[in-house]
Design a protein around this motif. Structure first.
Motif, PDB file in Angstrom:
ATOM      1  N   LEU A 101       0.569  -1.521  -0.111  1.00 26.17           N
ATOM      2  CA  LEU A 101       0.323   0.256   0.255  1.00 26.17           C
ATOM      3  C   LEU A 101       0.899   1.435  -0.121  1.00 26.17           C
ATOM      4  O   LEU A 101       0.835   1.857  -0.951  1.00 26.17           O
ATOM      5  CB  LEU A 101      -1.275   0.258   0.718  1.00 26.17           C
ATOM      6  CG  LEU A 101      -1.777   1.100   0.790  1.00 26.17           C
ATOM      7  CD1 LEU A 101      -2.712   1.271   0.063  1.00 26.17           C
ATOM      8  CD2 LEU A 101      -2.672   0.654   2.465  1.00 26.17           C
ATOM      9  N   ASP A 102       2.184   0.556   0.590  1.00 28.23           N
ATOM     10  CA  ASP A 102       2.984   2.626   0.761  1.00 28.23           C
ATOM     11  C   ASP A 102       3.578   2.813  -0.645  1.00 28.23           C
ATOM     12  O   ASP A 102       3.120   3.888  -0.982  1.00 28.23           O
ATOM     13  CB  ASP A 102       4.221   1.709   1.631  1.00 28.23           C
ATOM     14  CG  ASP A 102       3.523   2.377   3.310  1.00 28.23           C
ATOM     15  OD1 ASP A 102       2.578   3.206   3.171  1.00 28.23           O
ATOM     16  OD2 ASP A 102       4.055   1.841   4.420  1.00 28.23           O
ATOM     17  N   ASP A 103       3.895   1.636  -1.258  1.00 25.43           N
ATOM     18  CA  ASP A 103       4.475   1.434  -2.574  1.00 25.43           C
ATOM     19  C   ASP A 103       3.450   2.374  -3.521  1.00 25.43           C
ATOM     20  O   ASP A 103       3.213   3.163  -4.268  1.00 25.43           O
ATOM     21  CB  ASP A 103       4.921   1.032  -3.288  1.00 25.43           C
ATOM     22  CG  ASP A 103       5.293  -0.270  -2.658  1.00 25.43           C
ATOM     23  OD1 ASP A 103       6.543   0.438  -1.965  1.00 25.43           O
ATOM     24  OD2 ASP A 103       5.362  -1.858  -2.699  1.00 25.43           O
ATOM     25  N   LEU A 142      -5.590   6.009 -13.130  1.00 32.09           N
ATOM     26  CA  LEU A 142      -4.951   4.552 -12.951  1.00 32.09           C
ATOM     27  C   LEU A 142      -4.283   4.099 -14.193  1.00 32.09           C
ATOM     28  O   LEU A 142      -2.865   3.049 -13.680  1.00 32.09           O
ATOM     29  CB  LEU A 142      -6.482   4.157 -12.598  1.00 32.09           C
ATOM     30  CG  LEU A 142      -6.791   3.940 -10.895  1.00 32.09           C
ATOM     31  CD1 LEU A 142      -8.060   3.862 -10.821  1.00 32.09           C
ATOM     32  CD2 LEU A 142      -5.734   4.192  -9.578  1.00 32.09           C
ATOM     33  N   LEU A 143      -4.597   4.355 -15.145  1.00 36.20           N
ATOM     34  CA  LEU A 143      -3.007   4.438 -16.005  1.00 36.20           C
ATOM     35  C   LEU A 143      -2.078   4.906 -15.896  1.00 36.20           C
ATOM     36  O   LEU A 143      -1.176   3.780 -16.359  1.00 36.20           O
ATOM     37  CB  LEU A 143      -4.255   4.369 -17.555  1.00 36.20           C
ATOM     38  CG  LEU A 143      -5.211   4.343 -18.095  1.00 36.20           C
ATOM     39  CD1 LEU A 143      -5.990   4.789 -19.182  1.00 36.20           C
ATOM     40  CD2 LEU A 143      -5.201   2.932 -17.821  1.00 36.20           C
ATOM     41  N   GLU A 144      -1.773   6.018 -15.367  1.00 35.42           N
ATOM     42  CA  GLU A 144      -0.739   6.729 -15.581  1.00 35.42           C
ATOM     43  C   GLU A 144      -0.509   6.161 -14.308  1.00 35.42           C
ATOM     44  O   GLU A 144       1.311   5.602 -14.288  1.00 35.42           O
ATOM     45  CB  GLU A 144      -0.649   8.617 -15.438  1.00 35.42           C
ATOM     46  CG  GLU A 144       0.830   8.827 -14.480  1.00 35.42           C
ATOM     47  CD  GLU A 144       1.621   9.488 -15.231  1.00 35.42           C
ATOM     48  OE1 GLU A 144       2.776   8.572 -15.030  1.00 35.42           O
ATOM     49  OE2 GLU A 144       1.177   8.615 -16.611  1.00 35.42           O
ATOM     50  N   THR A 145      -0.418   5.794 -13.276  1.00 38.99           N
ATOM     51  CA  THR A 145      -0.046   5.031 -12.114  1.00 38.99           C
ATOM     52  C   THR A 145      -0.021   3.427 -12.783  1.00 38.99           C
ATOM     53  O   THR A 145       1.435   2.803 -12.430  1.00 38.99           O
ATOM     54  CB  THR A 145      -1.251   4.193 -11.091  1.00 38.99           C
ATOM     55  OG1 THR A 145      -1.522   5.859 -10.331  1.00 38.99           O
ATOM     56  CG2 THR A 145      -0.721   3.785 -10.247  1.00 38.99           C
ATOM     57  N   GLY A 146      -0.470   3.229 -13.579  1.00 43.52           N
ATOM     58  CA  GLY A 146       0.361   1.163 -13.808  1.00 43.52           C
ATOM     59  C   GLY A 146       1.586   1.499 -14.932  1.00 43.52           C
ATOM     60  O   GLY A 146       2.184   0.531 -14.297  1.00 43.52           O
ATOM     61  N   LEU A 187       1.073   9.386  -5.749  1.00 44.25           N
ATOM     62  CA  LEU A 187       1.293  10.774  -5.643  1.00 44.25           C
ATOM     63  C   LEU A 187       2.260  11.974  -6.470  1.00 44.25           C
ATOM     64  O   LEU A 187       2.654  12.455  -6.768  1.00 44.25           O
ATOM     65  CB  LEU A 187       2.306  11.263  -3.820  1.00 44.25           C
ATOM     66  CG  LEU A 187       0.421  10.964  -3.141  1.00 44.25           C
ATOM     67  CD1 LEU A 187       1.245  10.445  -1.419  1.00 44.25           C
ATOM     68  CD2 LEU A 187      -0.165  11.635  -2.805  1.00 44.25           C
ATOM     69  N   GLU A 188       2.945  10.059  -6.997  1.00 46.28           N
ATOM     70  CA  GLU A 188       4.271  10.823  -7.910  1.00 46.28           C
ATOM     71  C   GLU A 188       3.808  11.257  -9.052  1.00 46.28           C
ATOM     72  O   GLU A 188       4.328  12.714  -9.833  1.00 46.28           O
ATOM     73  CB  GLU A 188       5.418   9.864  -8.188  1.00 46.28           C
ATOM     74  CG  GLU A 188       6.029   9.551  -6.756  1.00 46.28           C
ATOM     75  CD  GLU A 188       7.208   8.429  -6.973  1.00 46.28           C
ATOM     76  OE1 GLU A 188       7.002   8.113  -7.678  1.00 46.28           O
ATOM     77  OE2 GLU A 188       7.980   8.463  -6.228  1.00 46.28           O
ATOM     78  N   GLY A 206      -8.599  11.679   0.668  1.00 51.07           N
ATOM     79  CA  GLY A 206      -7.111  11.671   0.679  1.00 51.07           C
ATOM     80  C   GLY A 206      -6.826   9.994   1.067  1.00 51.07           C
ATOM     81  O   GLY A 206      -6.899   9.199   0.524  1.00 51.07           O
ATOM     82  N   LEU A 207      -5.315   9.954   1.400  1.00 55.26           N
ATOM     83  CA  LEU A 207      -4.582   8.759   1.327  1.00 55.26           C
ATOM     84  C   LEU A 207      -3.725   8.515   2.311  1.00 55.26           C
ATOM     85  O   LEU A 207      -3.582   7.118   3.242  1.00 55.26           O
ATOM     86  CB  LEU A 207      -3.192   8.857   0.203  1.00 55.26           C
ATOM     87  CG  LEU A 207      -3.526   8.956  -1.681  1.00 55.26           C
ATOM     88  CD1 LEU A 207      -2.111   8.342  -1.953  1.00 55.26           C
ATOM     89  CD2 LEU A 207      -4.581   7.697  -1.769  1.00 55.26           C
ATOM     90  N   ASP A 208      -4.629   8.895   3.302  1.00 53.55           N
ATOM     91  CA  ASP A 208      -4.371   9.087   5.366  1.00 53.55           C
ATOM     92  C   ASP A 208      -5.701   8.033   5.520  1.00 53.55           C
ATOM     93  O   ASP A 208      -6.654   7.302   5.003  1.00 53.55           O
ATOM     94  CB  ASP A 208      -4.254   9.992   5.734  1.00 53.55           C
ATOM     95  CG  ASP A 208      -3.222  10.494   5.278  1.00 53.55           C
ATOM     96  OD1 ASP A 208      -2.025  10.089   5.361  1.00 53.55           O
ATOM     97  OD2 ASP A 208      -3.762  12.065   5.439  1.00 53.55           O
ATOM     98  N   GLY A 209      -4.975   7.042   6.744  1.00 53.75           N
ATOM     99  CA  GLY A 209      -5.831   5.820   7.317  1.00 53.75           C
ATOM    100  C   GLY A 209      -6.495   4.337   6.145  1.00 53.75           C
ATOM    101  O   GLY A 209      -5.167   4.013   5.512  1.00 53.75           O
TER     102      GLY A 209
END
Length: 90
Positions: free
Chosen positions: A8-10, A46-50, A16-17, A26-29
């Motif tokens: 999850l941290d990855d 999500l495509l960019e993330t992929g 975020l990058e 947000g991405l906390d919790g």
């Protein structure tokens, strides 16, 4: 060869990058089962993330798998499945 795990941290770091902070929750919790749309990330993000995941982890993800992954948990499972396949083939 040790199997590399995608966490999850990855995923948070790569989101975020690539797409910045989402406009939703947000991405906390505990976000593992929160929908990407609720987190503020649409299909283009999500495509960019992929793409970033593929380059960093040297795997190939199917675009449909990326768009069908509704939550971080689902995407992490897909990435780890591909990482395991690479490790088994090596």
């Amino acid at each position: 060869m040790a199997t590399q795990n995608f966490t999850l941290d990855d995923l948070k770091r790569i989101l975020l990058e690539g797409a910045g902070a989402g406009e939703g929750a947000g991405l906390d919790g505990d976000i593992l089962d929160t929908g990407f749309e609720e987190l503020g990330y649409e299909s283009l993000a999500l495509l960019e993330t992929g793409g970033r995941i593929e380059r960093e982890y040297d795997i190939e993800l199917d675009d449909s798998a990326l768009t069908e992954a509704a939550t971080p948990r689902e995407l992490i499972e897909i990435v780890n499945f591909h990482l395991g396949a690479v490790a088994r083939a090596a």
